[in-house]
Design a protein around this motif. Structure first.
Motif, PDB file in Angstrom:
ATOM      1  N   ASP A 100    -149.855  29.651 -31.719  1.00 52.52           N
ATOM      2  CA  ASP A 100    -150.973  28.713 -31.856  1.00 52.52           C
ATOM      3  C   ASP A 100    -151.737  28.936 -33.159  1.00 52.52           C
ATOM      4  OD1 ASP A 100    -152.467  30.959 -31.434  1.00 52.52           O
ATOM      5  OD2 ASP A 100    -153.378  30.297 -29.574  1.00 52.52           O
ATOM      6  N   TYR A 101    -152.971  28.455 -33.231  1.00 52.95           N
ATOM      7  CA  TYR A 101    -153.800  28.533 -34.449  1.00 52.95           C
ATOM      8  C   TYR A 101    -153.937  29.967 -34.949  1.00 52.95           C
ATOM      9  CZ  TYR A 101    -157.552  30.822 -32.005  1.00 52.95           C
ATOM     10  OH  TYR A 101    -158.279  31.771 -31.338  1.00 52.95           O
ATOM     11  N   SER A 102    -153.861  30.946 -34.042  1.00 53.91           N
ATOM     12  CA  SER A 102    -154.071  32.348 -34.400  1.00 53.91           C
ATOM     13  C   SER A 102    -152.838  32.945 -35.084  1.00 53.91           C
ATOM     14  CB  SER A 102    -154.403  33.163 -33.147  1.00 53.91           C
ATOM     15  OG  SER A 102    -153.276  33.213 -32.285  1.00 53.91           O
ATOM     16  N   ALA A 137    -164.539  35.038 -38.841  1.00 56.43           N
ATOM     17  CA  ALA A 137    -163.406  34.153 -39.127  1.00 56.43           C
ATOM     18  C   ALA A 137    -163.744  32.701 -38.807  1.00 56.43           C
ATOM     19  CB  ALA A 137    -162.184  34.604 -38.337  1.00 56.43           C
ATOM     20  N   GLY A 138    -164.973  32.435 -38.372  1.00 59.71           N
ATOM     21  CA  GLY A 138    -165.372  31.064 -38.079  1.00 59.71           C
ATOM     22  C   GLY A 138    -164.942  30.577 -36.720  1.00 59.71           C
ATOM     23  N   ARG A 139    -164.532  31.511 -35.877  1.00 58.14           N
ATOM     24  CA  ARG A 139    -164.160  31.109 -34.514  1.00 58.14           C
ATOM     25  C   ARG A 139    -165.432  31.087 -33.693  1.00 58.14           C
ATOM     26  NH1 ARG A 139    -162.268  32.940 -29.558  1.00 58.14           N
ATOM     27  NH2 ARG A 139    -160.396  31.885 -28.827  1.00 58.14           N
ATOM     28  N   TYR A 140    -165.679  29.986 -33.029  1.00 52.26           N
ATOM     29  CA  TYR A 140    -166.935  29.836 -32.298  1.00 52.26           C
ATOM     30  C   TYR A 140    -166.820  30.450 -30.906  1.00 52.26           C
ATOM     31  CZ  TYR A 140    -167.705  26.781 -36.174  1.00 52.26           C
ATOM     32  OH  TYR A 140    -167.819  26.293 -37.450  1.00 52.26           O
ATOM     33  N   ASP A 141    -167.895  31.103 -30.511  1.00 49.46           N
ATOM     34  CA  ASP A 141    -167.948  31.725 -29.190  1.00 49.46           C
ATOM     35  C   ASP A 141    -168.709  30.798 -28.254  1.00 49.46           C
ATOM     36  OD1 ASP A 141    -168.061  33.367 -26.998  1.00 49.46           O
ATOM     37  OD2 ASP A 141    -169.694  34.606 -27.789  1.00 49.46           O
ATOM     38  N   ASP A 185    -159.278  22.701 -21.399  1.00 52.05           N
ATOM     39  CA  ASP A 185    -159.382  23.924 -22.198  1.00 52.05           C
ATOM     40  C   ASP A 185    -160.704  23.850 -22.955  1.00 52.05           C
ATOM     41  OD1 ASP A 185    -158.712  26.391 -23.164  1.00 52.05           O
ATOM     42  OD2 ASP A 185    -156.916  25.753 -24.230  1.00 52.05           O
ATOM     43  N   ASP A 186    -161.076  24.946 -23.613  1.00 51.44           N
ATOM     44  CA  ASP A 186    -162.344  24.892 -24.351  1.00 51.44           C
ATOM     45  C   ASP A 186    -162.184  24.219 -25.698  1.00 51.44           C
ATOM     46  OD1 ASP A 186    -160.810  27.125 -25.170  1.00 51.44           O
ATOM     47  OD2 ASP A 186    -162.558  28.072 -26.067  1.00 51.44           O
ATOM     48  N   TRP A 187    -161.016  24.432 -26.352  1.00 46.56           N
ATOM     49  CA  TRP A 187    -160.883  24.032 -27.752  1.00 46.56           C
ATOM     50  C   TRP A 187    -159.454  23.589 -27.996  1.00 46.56           C
ATOM     51  CZ3 TRP A 187    -165.486  25.186 -30.409  1.00 46.56           C
ATOM     52  CH2 TRP A 187    -165.503  24.817 -31.768  1.00 46.56           C
ATOM     53  N   ILE A 188    -159.272  22.499 -28.737  1.00 44.09           N
ATOM     54  CA  ILE A 188    -157.929  22.053 -29.127  1.00 44.09           C
ATOM     55  C   ILE A 188    -157.909  22.023 -30.654  1.00 44.09           C
ATOM     56  CG2 ILE A 188    -156.218  20.212 -28.978  1.00 44.09           C
ATOM     57  CD1 ILE A 188    -157.559  19.299 -26.339  1.00 44.09           C
ATOM     58  N   GLU A 189    -157.233  22.998 -31.260  1.00 42.23           N
ATOM     59  CA  GLU A 189    -157.225  23.077 -32.728  1.00 42.23           C
ATOM     60  C   GLU A 189    -155.900  22.565 -33.298  1.00 42.23           C
ATOM     61  OE1 GLU A 189    -158.653  26.668 -34.573  1.00 42.23           O
ATOM     62  OE2 GLU A 189    -157.721  26.133 -36.483  1.00 42.23           O
ATOM     63  N   THR A 190    -154.826  23.311 -33.105  1.00 43.37           N
ATOM     64  CA  THR A 190    -153.512  22.800 -33.526  1.00 43.37           C
ATOM     65  C   THR A 190    -152.857  22.002 -32.398  1.00 43.37           C
ATOM     66  OG1 THR A 190    -152.261  24.711 -32.732  1.00 43.37           O
ATOM     67  CG2 THR A 190    -153.182  24.856 -34.968  1.00 43.37           C
TER      68      THR A 190
END
Ligand SMILES: O=P(O)(O)OC[C@H]1O[C@H](OP(=O)(O)OP(=O)(O)O)[C@H](O)[C@@H]1O
Ligand SMILES: Nc1ncnc2[nH]cnc12
Length: 172
Positions: free
Chosen positions: A93-95, A15-19, A118-123
């Motif tokens: 959230d984004y999910s 799904a393009g989610r980075y680990d 946090d690790d990631w800020i998407e929305t």
């Protein structure tokens, strides 16, 4: 290290989610990451607040680097207190999954100056909820930090209100 060097070490799912877990496993990369996340944060935080779950890993590393305490913002239903003793935000959230974040207000003092990690800020949904929880507890947010912060309508209020420290910002 710059973002591209970290990016090369991340894994990705279909799904393009980075680990980002591989960034923790290598001692040199993890040390560089916590230094880079602190770089430029000149607002002298008194506490680091981390968002469940990967914000716990990064936030506690950053708190140690800055010699301040760490406060977790937890997924709903985990803190062992009655609902009326907790601050809670219900979010999607984004999910697109409904979830909630909770904070025990006694974890923060009114004169605390929080760096929220946090690790990631998407929305921006989780970071907006976390900064709101910190402010509802009576403390201030002086900066937020993440590996990646997207620029969009959802994250705009964060960029407008706070110093956003990210190794990469941009719309895409
Ligand atoms: O800007 P947003 O749309 O809120 O997305 C960013 C959030 O999404 C991920 O959390 P997630 O709960 O998926 O994963 P985690 O539990 O592994 O941290 C990430 O860790 C951020 O907390
Ligand atoms: N780890 C991640 N990779 C890509 N997009 C994300 N959105 C939230 N977390 C993410």
């Amino acid at each position: 290290m710059d973002y591209e060097e970290y990016f090369e070490q991340m894994g990705t799912d279909t799904a393009g989610r980075y680990d980002i877990s591989p960034l923790f496993g290598d001692a040199d990369t993890f040390a560089a990451l916590r230094t880079d996340l602190c770089a430029g944060v000149d607002s002298e935080p008194t506490v680091v607040v981390g968002i469940d779950a990967l914000g716990f890993v990064l936030g506690s590393a950053v708190a140690t680097e800055m010699s301040v305490g760490f406060v977790p913002v937890r997924q709903g239903g985990k803190l062992p207190y009655p609902d009326d003793e907790l601050l809670r935000r219900d979010i999607t959230d984004y999910s697109e999954d409904a979830k909630s974040l909770e904070l025990h207000p006694d974890e923060l003092d009114v004169d605390d100056r929080a760096l929220v990690v946090d690790d990631w800020i998407e929305t921006g949904t989780q970071m907006r909820a976390a900064t709101d929880l910190v402010e509802s507890a009576g403390a201030s947010v002086v900066a937020v930090a993440a590996i990646r912060a997207h620029r969009n309508e959802g994250t705009k209020p964060l960029f407008e209100r706070y110093d956003v420290h990210a190794l990469r910002t941009g719309a895409e």
